[in-house]
Design an enzyme around this catalytic site. Structure first.
Site, short mmCIF file in Angstrom:
data_model
loop_
_atom_site.label_atom_id
_atom_site.label_comp_id
_atom_site.label_asym_id
_atom_site.label_seq_id
_atom_site.Cartn_x
_atom_site.Cartn_y
_atom_site.Cartn_z
N GLU A 1 15.90 4.07 -49.96
CA GLU A 1 14.99 4.74 -50.89
C GLU A 1 14.68 3.78 -52.02
O GLU A 1 15.00 2.59 -51.94
CB GLU A 1 15.60 6.05 -51.40
CG GLU A 1 16.94 5.91 -52.10
CD GLU A 1 17.46 7.23 -52.67
OE1 GLU A 1 16.66 8.13 -52.97
OE2 GLU A 1 18.68 7.34 -52.84
N LYS B 1 23.65 12.63 -57.60
CA LYS B 1 22.83 12.16 -58.71
C LYS B 1 23.73 11.76 -59.87
O LYS B 1 23.75 12.39 -60.94
CB LYS B 1 21.83 13.26 -59.10
CG LYS B 1 20.49 12.70 -59.54
CD LYS B 1 19.41 13.74 -59.48
CE LYS B 1 18.22 13.39 -60.34
NZ LYS B 1 17.58 12.11 -60.06
N1 PLP Z 1 16.05 9.62 -54.94
C1 PLP Z 1 16.53 9.33 -56.15
C2 PLP Z 1 17.44 8.17 -56.27
C3 PLP Z 1 16.18 10.11 -57.27
O1 PLP Z 1 16.65 9.83 -58.47
C4 PLP Z 1 15.31 11.20 -57.09
C5 PLP Z 1 14.95 12.04 -58.22
O2 PLP Z 1 15.50 13.07 -58.47
C6 PLP Z 1 14.82 11.47 -55.81
C7 PLP Z 1 15.21 10.67 -54.76
C8 PLP Z 1 13.91 12.61 -55.58
O3 PLP Z 1 14.62 13.83 -55.59
P1 PLP Z 1 13.91 15.17 -55.97
O4 PLP Z 1 12.77 15.34 -55.03
O5 PLP Z 1 14.96 16.21 -55.76
O6 PLP Z 1 13.49 15.06 -57.37
C1 COI Z 2 13.46 12.76 -60.87
O1 COI Z 2 12.52 12.57 -60.12
O2 COI Z 2 13.68 13.86 -61.40
C2 COI Z 2 14.41 11.71 -61.20
O3 COI Z 2 15.46 12.02 -61.66
C3 COI Z 2 14.05 10.31 -60.99
C4 COI Z 2 14.31 9.49 -62.20
C5 COI Z 2 14.29 8.07 -61.81
C6 COI Z 2 13.33 9.78 -63.28
#
Ligand code: PLP
Ligand code: COI
Length: 342
Positions: free
Chosen positions: A220, A184
């Site tokens: 994604e 991230k």
């Molecule tokens: N993919 C990306 C590029 C993201 O920024 C996020 C957000 O955090 C996700 C997927 C979803 O991840 P999570 O379910 O851990 O929030």
């Molecule tokens: C999240 O879902 O926490 C993210 O970081 C996604 C972002 C594009 C807001």
């Protein structure tokens, strides 16, 4: 405790400063204890690693008010682990899980008046982030770092909440093979802004990215993983080394299989097979599960899912209800998924 006077139900996904944020500093090889501060501004050197070479990574998680009035977080240990993975890939100091969880507890307790009430449709979004604060001019890791965590009450990420959205199949790439797509890093999001604005200008809510190496497989979106449901009701999610390992997606695969008795599969998904799926959705902390109605190619060809443009399909609806039920304390959570903060 008296809640802030906010119209919780009409919040969108945007930034609103709250009373406190957590700040810790890394210098001479170690972290200080960290503390809560009220100033929302950050003061750093003009040549800070984050400003010159984007040496920064972040996390996103939420705090919820349950029916009995507790305030809880969903699987924050996995966010701490993922921040560690991101930090190591960007050659930044790791934030110990103990500090991450302590910061979360301190932050949410201090901002309890900002945590949306049970049933309001809003949640408290928590944003931990780590960046190079010390000066660099050659391309190398910064000598000093800051770890911060702030929070902001939010509503749905996509306008309309659970109304199906339209996606554009992007001609841009989000992440290179052997690059940083699996962590991230702020740079991944900087990469996606041009493509995101292009999609918005054409009337789409988001992009669908394909694998940059072969442009064959679904990856994604800019901020969420994909879920697909076959006509037989099987839950399918793309396998890739260049997407973020979504905590929501990993949780949903478990919920689908163990709690709802569904067949689940993680595998490579070819773009040219998506028209065969009955339902499609995006999942993430911010997105929760947002239904996708269609994906459009740049030549104008639209691939519409059988679930249509009016409502979320039945399988994703069930998954969403179960997940949010676990997060809000209405459905019994698997062991270790819920951290009670207060
Ligand atoms: N993919 C990306 C590029 C993201 O920024 C996020 C957000 O955090 C996700 C997927 C979803 O991840 P999570 O379910 O851990 O929030
Ligand atoms: C999240 O879902 O926490 C993210 O970081 C996604 C972002 C594009 C807001």
């Amino acid at each position: 405790m008296e809640k802030k006077d906010i119209d919780w139900g009409s919040l969108s996904f945007s930034y609103m400063p709250t009373d406190y944020r957590f700040v810790a500093h890394w210098k001479d090889g170690k972290w200080d204890e960290g503390e809560l501060v009220s100033d929302s501004n950050v003061t750093i050197n003009e040549s800070a690693g984050v400003l010159q070479y984007a040496q920064t990574c972040f996390e996103g998680l939420k705090a919820y008010t349950t029916k009995n009035g507790d305030i809880v977080a969903f699987r924050p240990d996995l966010n701490a682990q993922r921040l560690k993975d991101s930090a190591e890939r960007l050659r930044m100091p790791v934030v110990p899980e103990e500090m991450f969880l302590r910061a979360l507890d301190m932050l949410v307790k201090a901002n309890a008046a900002w945590v949306p009430p049970y049933g309001s449709g809003a949640t408290l979004y928590v944003r931990p982030f780590l960046f190079g604060s010390g000066p660099v001019i050659g391309v190398k890791p910064a000598p000093e770092y800051e770890f911060r965590m702030f929070c902001t009450p939010v509503g749905p990420y996509f306008k309309g909440g659970v109304k199906p959205i339209k996606l554009l199949l992007s001609d841009f790439d989000r992440a290179a093979p052997h690059g940083t797509g699996h962590i991230k890093a702020g740079l991944n999001y900087a990469m996606s802004i041009y493509a995101g604005e292009y999609a918005h200008s054409k009337g789409f809510a988001e992009n669908m990215y394909l694998d940059a190496g072969t442009r064959t497989y679904v990856e994604e979106t800019g901020g969420a993983n994909f879920l697909f449901v076959t006509k037989e009701g099987k839950l399918v999610t793309p396998q890739s080394d260049t997407i973020l390992p979504s905590i929501t997606r990993r949780s949903l695969m478990y919920v689908g299989e163990k709690l709802l008795g569904m067949e689940v599969e993680q595998r490579k998904v070819r773009f040219d097979e998506i028209s065969e799926f009955a339902e499609c959705g995006l999942c993430g902390t911010a997105a929760v599960i947002s239904p996708v109605g269609s994906v459009t190619k740049n030549d104008g060809t639209e691939i519409a899912f059988a679930s249509g443009m009016e409502n979320m399909g039945p399988v994703l609806t069930k998954l969403r209800e179960t997940l949010t039920g676990i997060q809000m304390g209405d459905v019994e959570a698997p062991e270790g998924w819920i951290r009670k903060i207060m």
